[in-house]
Write a protein that holds these residues in place. Structure first.
Motif, PDB file in Angstrom:
ATOM      1  N   GLY A   1     -12.061   0.589   1.056  1.00  8.17           N
ATOM      2  CA  GLY A   1     -12.715  -0.300   0.590  1.00  8.17           C
ATOM      3  C   GLY A   1     -12.530  -1.653   0.522  1.00  8.17           C
ATOM      4  N   ALA A   2     -10.988  -1.428  -0.485  1.00  7.56           N
ATOM      5  CA  ALA A   2     -10.444  -3.088  -1.057  1.00  7.56           C
ATOM      6  C   ALA A   2     -10.597  -3.803   0.076  1.00  7.56           C
ATOM      7  N   ALA A   3      -9.827  -3.887   0.683  1.00  5.69           N
ATOM      8  CA  ALA A   3      -9.356  -4.162   1.840  1.00  5.69           C
ATOM      9  C   ALA A   3     -10.358  -5.042   2.930  1.00  5.69           C
ATOM     10  N   LEU A   4     -11.638  -4.542   2.541  1.00  8.35           N
ATOM     11  CA  LEU A   4     -13.274  -4.850   3.337  1.00  8.35           C
ATOM     12  C   LEU A   4     -13.207  -6.454   2.839  1.00  8.35           C
ATOM     13  N   TYR A   5     -13.335  -6.067   0.800  1.00 10.07           N
ATOM     14  CA  TYR A   5     -13.852  -6.394   0.288  1.00 10.07           C
ATOM     15  C   TYR A   5     -12.693  -7.752  -0.495  1.00 10.07           C
ATOM     16  N   GLU A   6     -11.739  -7.970   1.032  1.00  8.84           N
ATOM     17  CA  GLU A   6     -10.678  -8.673   0.755  1.00  8.84           C
ATOM     18  C   GLU A   6     -10.307  -9.168  -0.823  1.00  8.84           C
ATOM     19  N   ALA A   7      -9.761  -7.563  -1.208  1.00  4.96           N
ATOM     20  CA  ALA A   7      -9.268  -7.669  -2.243  1.00  4.96           C
ATOM     21  C   ALA A   7      -7.734  -8.143  -2.516  1.00  4.96           C
ATOM     22  N   ASP A   8      -7.137  -9.044  -3.147  1.00  3.19           N
ATOM     23  CA  ASP A   8      -5.609  -8.857  -3.068  1.00  3.19           C
ATOM     24  C   ASP A   8      -5.000  -8.137  -3.297  1.00  3.19           C
ATOM     25  N   VAL A   9      -5.558  -7.473  -4.594  1.00  2.97           N
ATOM     26  CA  VAL A   9      -4.834  -6.206  -5.160  1.00  2.97           C
ATOM     27  C   VAL A   9      -6.011  -5.542  -5.996  1.00  2.97           C
ATOM     28  N   LEU A  10      -5.166  -3.832  -6.161  1.00  3.98           N
ATOM     29  CA  LEU A  10      -6.236  -3.501  -6.663  1.00  3.98           C
ATOM     30  C   LEU A  10      -5.482  -2.756  -8.113  1.00  3.98           C
ATOM     31  N   VAL A  11      -6.698  -2.627  -8.844  1.00  5.08           N
ATOM     32  CA  VAL A  11      -5.441  -2.273 -10.166  1.00  5.08           C
ATOM     33  C   VAL A  11      -6.528  -1.287 -11.085  1.00  5.08           C
ATOM     34  N   THR A  12      -5.570  -0.453 -11.250  1.00  2.00           N
ATOM     35  CA  THR A  12      -6.087   1.404 -12.084  1.00  2.00           C
ATOM     36  C   THR A  12      -5.838   1.075 -13.344  1.00  2.00           C
ATOM     37  N   VAL A  13      -6.815   2.665 -13.874  1.00  2.00           N
ATOM     38  CA  VAL A  13      -5.975   2.751 -15.294  1.00  2.00           C
ATOM     39  C   VAL A  13      -4.926   4.226 -15.085  1.00  2.00           C
ATOM     40  N   CYS A  14      -4.555   4.838 -13.667  1.00  2.00           N
ATOM     41  CA  CYS A  14      -3.676   5.768 -14.224  1.00  2.00           C
ATOM     42  C   CYS A  14      -3.110   6.291 -13.322  1.00  2.00           C
ATOM     43  N   PRO A  15      -1.739   6.679 -14.519  1.00  2.00           N
ATOM     44  CA  PRO A  15      -0.343   6.671 -13.397  1.00  2.00           C
ATOM     45  C   PRO A  15      -0.913   6.772 -11.506  1.00  2.00           C
ATOM     46  N   MET A  16      -1.542   8.460 -11.793  1.00  2.00           N
ATOM     47  CA  MET A  16      -1.358   9.492 -10.416  1.00  2.00           C
ATOM     48  C   MET A  16      -2.239   8.364  -9.851  1.00  2.00           C
ATOM     49  N   CYS A  17      -3.201   7.408 -10.061  1.00  2.00           N
ATOM     50  CA  CYS A  17      -3.734   7.022  -8.945  1.00  2.00           C
ATOM     51  C   CYS A  17      -2.547   5.898  -8.230  1.00  2.00           C
ATOM     52  N   GLN A  18      -1.971   5.314  -9.086  1.00  2.00           N
ATOM     53  CA  GLN A  18      -1.555   4.183  -8.609  1.00  2.00           C
ATOM     54  C   GLN A  18      -0.466   4.881  -7.351  1.00  2.00           C
ATOM     55  N   LEU A  19       0.242   5.731  -7.973  1.00  2.00           N
ATOM     56  CA  LEU A  19       1.016   6.531  -7.121  1.00  2.00           C
ATOM     57  C   LEU A  19       0.757   6.939  -5.937  1.00  2.00           C
ATOM     58  N   ASN A  20      -0.534   7.696  -6.117  1.00  2.00           N
ATOM     59  CA  ASN A  20      -0.797   8.097  -4.580  1.00  2.00           C
ATOM     60  C   ASN A  20      -1.225   7.015  -3.595  1.00  2.00           C
ATOM     61  N   LEU A  21      -1.933   5.706  -4.092  1.00  2.00           N
ATOM     62  CA  LEU A  21      -2.546   4.450  -3.240  1.00  2.00           C
ATOM     63  C   LEU A  21      -1.344   3.703  -3.203  1.00  2.00           C
ATOM     64  N   ASP A  22      -0.028   3.934  -3.863  1.00  2.00           N
ATOM     65  CA  ASP A  22       0.903   2.808  -3.720  1.00  2.00           C
ATOM     66  C   ASP A  22       2.014   3.302  -3.334  1.00  2.00           C
ATOM     67  N   ALA A  23       2.866   4.965  -3.415  1.00  2.00           N
ATOM     68  CA  ALA A  23       3.569   5.772  -2.604  1.00  2.00           C
ATOM     69  C   ALA A  23       3.228   5.803  -1.015  1.00  2.00           C
ATOM     70  N   TYR A  24       1.110   6.088  -1.158  1.00  2.00           N
ATOM     71  CA  TYR A  24       1.124   6.990  -0.154  1.00  2.00           C
ATOM     72  C   TYR A  24       0.552   6.183   0.785  1.00  2.00           C
ATOM     73  N   GLN A  25       0.513   4.907   0.908  1.00  2.00           N
ATOM     74  CA  GLN A  25      -0.160   3.709   1.498  1.00  2.00           C
ATOM     75  C   GLN A  25       0.594   3.864   1.965  1.00  2.00           C
ATOM     76  N   VAL A  26       1.918   3.983   2.473  1.00  2.00           N
ATOM     77  CA  VAL A  26       2.807   3.806   3.953  1.00  2.00           C
ATOM     78  C   VAL A  26       2.149   5.296   4.589  1.00  2.00           C
ATOM     79  N   GLU A  27       2.291   5.519   4.187  1.00  2.00           N
ATOM     80  CA  GLU A  27       2.412   7.023   5.154  1.00  2.00           C
ATOM     81  C   GLU A  27       1.132   6.793   5.708  1.00  2.00           C
ATOM     82  N   MET A  28       0.099   7.241   4.523  1.00  2.00           N
ATOM     83  CA  MET A  28      -1.397   6.941   5.097  1.00  2.00           C
ATOM     84  C   MET A  28      -1.272   6.011   6.478  1.00  2.00           C
ATOM     85  N   ASN A  29      -0.722   4.842   6.003  1.00  2.00           N
ATOM     86  CA  ASN A  29      -0.814   4.061   7.006  1.00  2.00           C
ATOM     87  C   ASN A  29      -0.268   4.149   8.646  1.00  2.00           C
TER      88      ASN A  29
END
Lengths: 328, 681
Positions: free
Chosen positions: A220-248
């Motif tokens: 979703g973030a890529a579709l709207y050409e976001a440079d960065v996704l901003v979050t307010v939660c440690p768990m969201c950051q961990l999942n989307l960041d650390a697991y982005q590689v695994e997900m890819n």
């Protein structure tokens, strides 16, 4: 402004940059944070669904400690959405259910503690920033506007819902974080999945389920050409960041959306040093994004982002204007 | 205890109201008690009857007045709202001044709200005791008579207002029809087809519009707004601002050259609801009545920059007049009909439905314009790009209605309107159409037959409240579509339905300035903001203020037939007043003793009927008798005790309180005791 502060376990470890960046901007925001002494884990997301009373007692201990410590401020501020929701739920349900309140207090008695529901107001950092400090004040503090940085504002699923204390203007489709990002000078992209789940602890239980949820958000973030996704939660950051590689790897995709904390972007806009804000410790490199605001040098391989195609003016029917006072 | 002697001869009549009262209150005991215990308070007879309001019951009262020489009557029955007139008339027939009759409401205030029979019986006794003490102080009153000015003001030129104006004008009486837009026609003029017969809205409306525009008895005031209302039934004085049109209507022929030559194009957010453009000088639509254009001074280049005047240069009759100013005129009328209509719910207030953010989401009114052959796409149903026909469309019902986050009420027209849209989509595009509904409500004439027809045409119905409309594709076939996320409550599962276009059937809301208008005219609004009728069932076009009537959507959501019926009904009420020539009003009124008035003005703003004015010269407040409805608010509020009311004087009220407390029968505990029990219960 003085608050009791409940950091939670994540901020001590995996989300250290969140804590560091909060400390870095704390003075600028004139936030006085007094840590709740001897706090313990909030039980995160699962415990409450399995063992209700122990879960409430575990969290109730923190509220009891806060109540004891409260001098001058009876507001406990949490920066982690899971901590915030757990603390808030416990206070709320203890208020509603006198039997539960009694049971929790019986448990707390073992440690010589007691919590009177309603004495502590539980609030999230984002709520404090938006409502106590205010977007107008933030705008004044900006010294290095994030001009040109395209941001997807992501709330996650635990901060606005359930909106037990009616703290959010629209729990179904909030827009306040977007307003904050605009005040920092960033360009906000449309991000309809803003309150969808990041997968939570499903990364541990059923990774494939989590990968799908992560993919949706990153896509979703890529579709709207976001440079960065901003979050307010440690768990969201961990999942989307650390697991982005695994997900890819799992989907054979190549998304590269850096996931940053709201406090990191605020720090950048306030002119703080990126290192001080814990930048560079994320898995998905935020370098290309920071380069856009002149804060990082690009490697040779990282070509400058191509200028976005300008949409040609269409001859169709006009769109409705924004509502009065609405931030886009 | 006030010592009004027991000279009066009082009759007490206790009604059973079938079992409504007698089921809870021991009416026989109450009557017996009154005969016995209130005898020294003037009661010479107390009777009970199954239905006091029946002709037999009334005759009973009449014969007692004649035979026993009653001088006062107390009827313990329902609320005076229902039958006060009945019993007063009975007294009058027997030669007793009708205002010497008092009602004790032992149904609404006792039997319907008290469960314990003993407590209820005790309470009924107290109510009667209060009424008996009060009625001593009643004085004979004569109704007020006011002449009725035969001219009528109709506010709002939608279909309800047009209908009302025509009905009155056709009986030969003059009507002022005030409309704030440049043309009459209202929302109906924007529609394409009307349900369920599918006749074209313009075809049936425009003949009425031109009839109203050219009627010798109708004085049309478009581009005008009511500023101030003074006076009362029979003789209202209304200040109307005629906004500057910048067009001399005596010279203008409506040829349209000014519109053609105007270089400034702006989005038409009024008639075309934002999906088309108009010029800075414009007539809202082709059949506008009157045909004269209006210069939009907020967007006109001349008003912005001081130069242009293209319209003036090209006008063949020199009708453009940039020097024109607003004009304030005063109308003298006897009655007023408010037909101010509705506003559409702003769908942007539900951000998860994406209106204003996602291009191919339209509101119902936008879709009406799109379907209309005179609209921006000349009737072609296309996506926001102006070219592509949708292959699938989702229509969402109850947007902003039946939703406690927005409006709890049903907007009444959306189901049928959505079905009409589904039909038009089938007919014109062959698209796959989904209706997302909570309940389908088709109670009107031929409505359900239309629903069956749309079902047979193949429209798909999904029962469930839509959670979200999003463009975030997840599954195969969702890319580039609008995805409607909904719980299908008949299947019992979540569904994601991708479509090309979404239509939001937005609800009806009171006009944004409805409360301001209500204050101006001295009427009240419901909690939702609609104008309140005098009685929702039996008097739906009157208001609590005499001479002020409501018609159409101003008092709540309605379809076209209902609005037209109300327009006619309000007109009939007005015509009846005009034909009577004068009106007799309740003499129950407040008056101010000027010598006692300190001029503090506390009462001025409290009056719900705008009946109190302030005399700057004498520095005292004054009550316009014909406007006063005798509610008593000012009487209670006056710190100097300068205001008293015929029918609710201090001594009447104090005597009633003493009676309620049973001080008259020397048993104050009787009522207090029952009251304590009530509190416990």
């Amino acid at each position: 402004m003085r608050y009791l502060f409940y950091p939670g376990c994540s901020m001590q470890r995996t989300a250290r940059p969140y804590l560091d960046s909060l400390h870095a901007i704390q003075e600028t925001l004139e936030l006085e944070l007094e840590e709740v002494h001897d706090w313990n884990c909030c039980g995160a997301t699962e415990y409450m669904s399995i063992y209700r009373l122990p879960a409430f007692a575990l969290i109730g201990r923190n509220l009891a400690l806060a109540q004891q410590q409260a001098n001058g401020s009876s507001t406990v501020m949490a920066a982690c959405s899971a901590c915030y929701l757990n603390l808030s739920k416990t206070d709320h349900y203890m208020r509603e259910d006198s039997q539960l309140s009694q049971d929790v207090n019986t448990a707390l008695q073992a440690g010589g503690l007691r919590y009177d529901p309603g004495t502590i107001a539980v609030r999230h950092l984002l709520d404090v920033i938006l409502n106590d400090i205010g977007v107008e004040r933030i705008r004044e503090l900006v010294t290095r506007p994030l001009t040109g940085l395209r941001v997807a504002a992501y709330y996650g699923c635990m901060i606005v819902r359930p909106d037990l204390e009616h703290r959010w203007e629209n729990p179904e489709y909030p827009t306040a974080l977007e307003g904050l990002m605009t005040a920092l000078g960033a360009e906000v992209v449309d991000f309809p999945l803003k309150t969808h789940c990041c997968g939570g602890h499903m990364t541990q239980i059923s990774p494939e389920t989590a990968y799908e949820l992560i993919r949706r958000l990153v896509h979703g973030a890529a579709l709207y050409e976001a440079d960065v996704l901003v979050t307010v939660c440690p768990m969201c950051q961990l999942n989307l960041d650390a697991y982005q590689v695994e997900m890819n790897k799992h989907f054979k995709t190549d998304y590269e959306i850096p996931i940053l904390f709201v406090t990191q972007l605020m720090g950048l806009a306030f002119g703080k040093d990126p290192d001080e804000l814990g930048l560079g410790r994320e898995f998905v490199d935020s370098g290309p994004a920071l380069a856009k605001i002149g804060l990082a040098a690009l490697d040779d391989e990282q070509a400058p982002p191509s200028p976005r195609k300008k949409r040609k003016k269409e001859e169709g029917l006009p769109m409705p204007p924004p509502m009065e006072g609405e931030l886009r | 205890m006030s010592e009004k002697n027991a000279r009066e001869r009082i009759g007490v009549y206790v009604c059973h109201c079938g079992t409504n009262i007698a089921g809870v209150v021991d009416v026989k005991e109450v009557a017996r008690w009154a005969t016995e215990r209130l005898a020294n308070r003037g009661v010479v007879v107390a009777r009970d009857d199954k239905f006091m309001c029946s002709s037999l019951g009334q005759e009973l009262i009449e014969s007692d007045i004649e035979k026993l020489g009653l001088t006062r009557v107390v009827v313990a029955a329902c609320s005076p709202h229902l039958h006060e007139k009945t019993f007063r008339a009975a007294c009058a027939r027997a030669g007793l001044n009708p205002y010497l009759c008092e009602m004790a409401s032992i149904r609404e205030q006792v039997s319907w709200v008290t469960a314990d029979k003993q407590v209820a019986t005790q309470k009924a006794k107290a109510m009667i005791s209060g009424a008996v003490e009060r009625v001593h102080y009643h004085v004979p009153l004569e109704p007020l008579r006011v002449p009725i000015n035969e001219a009528t003001l109709v506010v709002g030129g939608g279909i309800a207002g047009i209908q009302a104006a025509l009905e009155i004008a056709n009986t030969g009486h003059p009507v002022y029809l005030v409309e704030r837009d440049p043309s009459i026609g209202g929302h109906m003029a924007q529609f394409d087809k009307t349900f369920p017969t599918l006749d074209c809205a313009a075809c049936i409306l425009t003949p009425r519009m031109s009839e109203a525009g050219s009627h010798p008895n109708i004085h049309l005031l478009t581009w005008s707004e009511v500023e101030k209302v003074d006076g009362s039934v029979g003789s209202f004085s209304v200040a109307v601002r005629k906004k500057a049109r910048y067009v001399n209507t005596d010279l203008c022929t409506g040829c349209g050259i000014c519109v053609e030559k105007c270089p400034k194009k702006v989005i038409d957010s009024e008639f075309e609801v934002g999906i088309a453009y108009r010029k800075a000088v414009y007539t809202p639509f082709a059949q506008a009545v009157p045909r004269y254009p209006v210069v939009d001074d907020l967007n006109c280049i001349y008003f912005e920059k001081g130069t242009c005047k293209a319209c003036e240069k090209f006008c063949p009759t020199n009708a453009i007049d940039f020097e024109q100013q607003d004009e304030l005129i005063t109308l003298e009328v006897g009655n007023i009909i408010l037909a101010t209509g509705f506003d559409l719910f702003d769908a942007r207030r539900i951000p998860q439905y994406g209106y204003g953010r996602l291009a191919n989401i339209f509101t119902s009114l936008e879709f009406e314009r799109m379907c209309n052959a005179a609209g921006p796409t000349e009737g072609a149903i296309v996506l926001r790009d102006g070219r592509t026909a949708p292959r699938s469309v989702g229509i969402i019902h109850c947007v902003g209605s039946r939703d406690r986050n927005y409006n709890p009420y049903c907007s009444a027209i959306c189901c049928m309107q959505s079905l009409k849209f589904a039909h038009l989509l089938h007919e014109r595009t062959g698209a796959k159409v989904y209706n997302f509904y909570i309940d389908i409500r088709t109670p009107g004439k031929d409505f359900d037959e239309f629903y069956q027809r749309v079902l047979e045409e193949g429209t798909l119905f999904v029962r469930g409240k839509v959670a979200e409309v999003t463009d975030a594709a997840r599954l195969l076939g969702e890319e580039g579509k609008l995805i409607i996320q909904v719980e299908d409550t008949l299947v019992g599962r979540q569904r994601r339905i991708p479509v090309d276009m979404v239509i939001l059937s937005a609800g009806l809301e009171p006009r944004r300035d409805a409360d301001e208008v209500a204050r101006q005219f001295g009427i009240s609004c419901s909690s939702a903001g609609w104008f309140t009728e005098k009685h929702p069932k039996l008097d739906p076009v009157s208001t609590m203020t005499e001479g002020l009537f409501v018609a159409g959507c101003a008092s709540g959501p309605k379809d076209i037939p209902a609005s037209v019926a109300q327009g006619s009904a309000a007109a009939a009420r007005v015509i009846s007043y005009i034909e009577q020539g004068e009106l007799s009003l309740e003499p129950v009124r407040a008056f101010i003793e000027a010598a006692k008035c300190s001029g503090c003005r506390i009462c001025n703003d409290l009056c719900p009927f705008n009946a109190i004015t302030f005399d700057e010269q004498l520095v005292v407040s004054e009550i316009t008798t014909a406007l006063c409805q005798g509610c008593g608010t000012c009487v209670a509020a006056c710190p100097a005790g300068a205001i008293s009311g015929t029918g609710f004087s201090d001594e009447q009220v104090l005597a009633q309180i003493e009676g309620l407390l049973m001080l008259n029968v020397g048993d104050p505990t009787a009522f207090v005791g029952s009251h304590a029990e009530l509190v416990e219960a």
